[in-house]
Write a protein that holds these residues in place. Structure first.
Motif, PDB file in Angstrom:
ATOM      1  N   ASP A 144       0.823  -1.212   0.000  1.00  0.00           N
ATOM      2  CA  ASP A 144       0.000   0.000   0.000  1.00  0.00           C
ATOM      3  C   ASP A 144       0.855   1.258   0.000  1.00  0.00           C
ATOM      4  O   ASP A 144       0.567   2.212  -0.742  1.00  0.00           O
ATOM      5  N   GLU A 145       1.882   1.290   0.819  1.00  0.00           N
ATOM      6  CA  GLU A 145       2.697   2.504   0.844  1.00  0.00           C
ATOM      7  C   GLU A 145       3.462   2.687  -0.469  1.00  0.00           C
ATOM      8  O   GLU A 145       3.622   3.808  -0.957  1.00  0.00           O
ATOM      9  N   TYR A 163      -4.729   4.224  -0.385  1.00  0.00           N
ATOM     10  CA  TYR A 163      -3.471   3.520  -0.132  1.00  0.00           C
ATOM     11  C   TYR A 163      -2.740   4.140   1.057  1.00  0.00           C
ATOM     12  O   TYR A 163      -2.158   3.423   1.879  1.00  0.00           O
ATOM     13  N   VAL A 164      -2.791   5.469   1.141  1.00  0.00           N
ATOM     14  CA  VAL A 164      -2.141   6.170   2.254  1.00  0.00           C
ATOM     15  C   VAL A 164      -2.770   5.760   3.579  1.00  0.00           C
ATOM     16  O   VAL A 164      -2.065   5.465   4.560  1.00  0.00           O
ATOM     17  N   ALA A 167      -1.765   2.243   4.472  1.00  0.00           N
ATOM     18  CA  ALA A 167      -0.344   2.190   4.813  1.00  0.00           C
ATOM     19  C   ALA A 167      -0.101   2.716   6.221  1.00  0.00           C
ATOM     20  O   ALA A 167       0.635   2.110   7.013  1.00  0.00           O
ATOM     21  N   LEU A 168      -0.727   3.831   6.567  1.00  0.00           N
ATOM     22  CA  LEU A 168      -0.534   4.414   7.901  1.00  0.00           C
ATOM     23  C   LEU A 168      -1.124   3.533   8.994  1.00  0.00           C
ATOM     24  O   LEU A 168      -0.544   3.405  10.083  1.00  0.00           O
ATOM     25  N   ALA A 171       1.405   0.837   9.731  1.00  0.00           N
ATOM     26  CA  ALA A 171       2.811   1.241   9.841  1.00  0.00           C
ATOM     27  C   ALA A 171       3.432   0.924  11.196  1.00  0.00           C
ATOM     28  O   ALA A 171       4.656   0.771  11.296  1.00  0.00           O
ATOM     29  N   GLU A 175       5.134   4.814  11.743  1.00  0.00           N
ATOM     30  CA  GLU A 175       4.132   5.777  11.306  1.00  0.00           C
ATOM     31  C   GLU A 175       4.678   7.198  11.244  1.00  0.00           C
ATOM     32  O   GLU A 175       4.411   7.941  10.294  1.00  0.00           O
ATOM     33  N   LEU A 178       6.831   7.590   8.214  1.00  0.00           N
ATOM     34  CA  LEU A 178       6.039   7.394   7.008  1.00  0.00           C
ATOM     35  C   LEU A 178       5.174   8.622   6.729  1.00  0.00           C
ATOM     36  O   LEU A 178       4.996   9.020   5.566  1.00  0.00           O
ATOM     37  N   LEU A 182       5.383  10.621   3.206  1.00  0.00           N
ATOM     38  CA  LEU A 182       4.173  10.810   2.405  1.00  0.00           C
ATOM     39  C   LEU A 182       3.838  12.291   2.255  1.00  0.00           C
ATOM     40  O   LEU A 182       3.370  12.728   1.197  1.00  0.00           O
TER      41      LEU A 182
END
Length: 529
Positions: A144-145, A163-164, A167-168, A171, A175, A178, A182
């Motif tokens: 996803d990330e 996706y963000v 991903a978070l 994480a 996090e 990330l 991002l």
């Protein structure tokens, strides 16, 4: 052998250099030996030492002149990183596969192929390849990330949010970093609103990080190419390996490869510094950590790691100077003052430590409870050590009110009450609740046993203290408590065995007291504290 008259002696010198934490010297000797030898293992060892030293130029030269394929996982990663840096994606994909010999890393191929598609602005191709990553792949959690980075790299920020978010949410401890990466990706894609929203959801220092974003200081963290993405994947895997209790060896070489692939990424440099410090290569560790630029958004993490390394080496004056310089700068943060409190605590300057933690708490007053209660606990602990128990108790009660189910706070407050002989019913209740919340914590189990001992319930205390000693057989305080309880119960022969066990790992300040009661028995003057 060119330049070496006695190969056997040179090999011994190389091994000695390696063992003593001088891999650069070891690599140089072994590389010279390998040039005149048909032994491939010698070349492999030279590659290992060169990579450990961060001398990727030498490692790559040795690999490319070797008569056999890269034999190790990390050596093959290095060849892949070089290919990606030089934008030879097809070669990188070939190297990852089984046909070239060495370990089969073909599980990594989809991510490289997807980035290749993204750099050609083939959105459908990139996302399709990522969707085909098997569920059991070691890299599945990064899909996803990576998709978010690719979409933002291709200038499609409106497609990135799902996706963000995923991903978070996955994480974990990554996090914070990330979010920064991002945010920079959104800024580069022209969507500053989403970039700022990501930063504003951080628990602290949001205003400072927002300025860093707007001034372009997050650019070194950018994931915008096959090489920087590969480096980020290596970094994430290395962090997972480091946290795993089953890891056979630290991921030092993997992190060195990540740094080679994206040398501007300070997160990699900070992890490298920490790993070098853990290996006892303190000067290399400090050099890496100090290389992080002063205006880098992760500089506070680098300073934290440097401070820990100096404290572990008992270079206390340097650690204090570092912490003091951080709080003297304009805009010093709560983290800066917390670090100063940590150093003052190590120096046993408890009043100053408590004052530093108070400053940290004030600056972080808007942070969540999960950030504040540990600082309240630390301040309460330092006040107690400074002999300021009424103030300590007030701070600890505030911590309990903020986090009523945190066993560390409950245990510390309850144990402190026991030590001061105050409100034993409440003290036992606090420690008992802590033990129920953390039944596998030997220190908390010890506190419960000690509470029962203080109340004259020796048989119950002995049973609980024995279980604590089994759970943590090297903690001197537990064995001393057990010895005192056994002695009070009339089991004096067993008590001396427990005190002898305590003596094996006791702090220097406690040795005389423990030896005295082994020799003459328990008295008020020799009772455990």
């Amino acid at each position: 052998m060119r330049g070496i008259s006695d190969p056997a002696k040179a090999y011994i010198e190389a091994r000695a250099a390696s063992i003593s934490g001088r891999p650069a010297q070891a690599a140089e000797i072994l590389a010279t030996l390998a040039e005149g030898s048909a032994n491939p293992d010698l070349r492999d060892r030279a590659v290992y030492e060169a990579m450990s030293a961060g001398d990727m130029k030498l490692a790559l030269r040795l690999l490319k002149t070797s008569p056999r394929p890269a034999a190790s996982f990390n050596a093959k990663l290095l060849l892949v990183a070089e290919a990606l840096k030089e934008r030879r994606d097809a070669e990188a994909i070939r190297l990852l596969g089984p046909d070239v010999g060495g370990p089969d890393l073909s599980f990594w191929t989809p991510l490289v192929r997807a980035w290749n598609a993204a750099e050609r602005k083939d959105t459908t191709g990139a996302l399709t390849i990522l969707s085909e990553v098997p569920a059991n792949s070691a890299l599945k959690s990064f899909v996803d990330e990576q998709a978010a980075f690719m979409l933002l790299r291709m200038g499609r920020p409106s497609d990135a949010p799902p996706y963000v978010e995923r991903a978070l949410s996955n994480a974990g401890p990554r996090e914070y970093r990330l979010r920064l990466v991002l945010a920079e990706a959104y800024r580069s894609a022209g969507d500053e609103q989403h970039a700022i929203e990501l930063i504003d959801k951080l628990p602290e220092n949001a205003a400072l990080l927002r300025r860093s974003l707007q001034q372009g200081r997050l650019k070194p963290l950018a994931i915008n190419s096959s090489a920087t993405a590969f480096a980020d994947q290596l970094l994430a895997l290395a962090m997972e390996i480091r946290r795993s209790p089953r890891a056979a060896t630290p991921p030092l070489l993997m992190v060195q490869v990540a740094r080679y692939a994206a040398p501007q990424n300070s997160a990699t440099t900070i992890l490298l510094g920490s790993l070098l410090g853990e290996e006892g290569r303190i000067d290399d560790a400090l050099a890496a950590l100090r290389s992080v630029p002063a205006d880098d958004p992760l500089k506070p993490e680098a300073i934290d790691s440097e401070s820990r390394a100096l404290l572990e080496e008992e270079r206390l004056d340097e650690a204090l100077a570092l912490a003091q310089s951080a709080v003297a700068r304009p805009g010093a943060t709560g983290d800066d003052f917390a670090r100063l409190g940590d150093v003052y605590g190590e120096l046993e300057r408890h009043d100053e430590a408590a004052a530093a933690y108070a400053q940290a708490i004030e600056r972080l007053s808007q942070a969540g409870n999960s950030r504040l209660w540990p600082l309240l606990l630390l301040r309460g602990s330092e006040l107690e050590k400074a002999g300021r128990w009424p103030e300590s108790k007030a701070v600890l009660n505030a911590a309990v009110a903020m986090a009523p189910n945190e066993p560390l706070i409950l245990n510390f407050l309850g144990y402190s009450k026991l030590e001061h002989g105050e409100d034993l019913d409440a003290a036992e209740a606090l420690v008992r609740k802590a033990s129920e919340l953390a039944p596998d914590n030997a220190s908390i189990t010890d506190s419960l046993g000690w509470a029962l001992y203080k109340r004259g319930r020796y048989d119950e205390a002995i049973d609980i203290l024995q279980s604590a000693a089994i759970a943590d057989p090297v903690q001197a305080e537990i064995h001393e408590h057990l010895g005192d309880a056994l002695y009070a119960a009339g089991r004096r022969f067993e008590a001396r065995f427990a005190w002898e066990a305590a003596l094996a790992t006791a702090a220097e300040a406690d040795v005389t007291r423990i030896r005295s009661k082994i020799a003459t028995g328990l008295t008020q003057a020799t009772a455990a504290r």
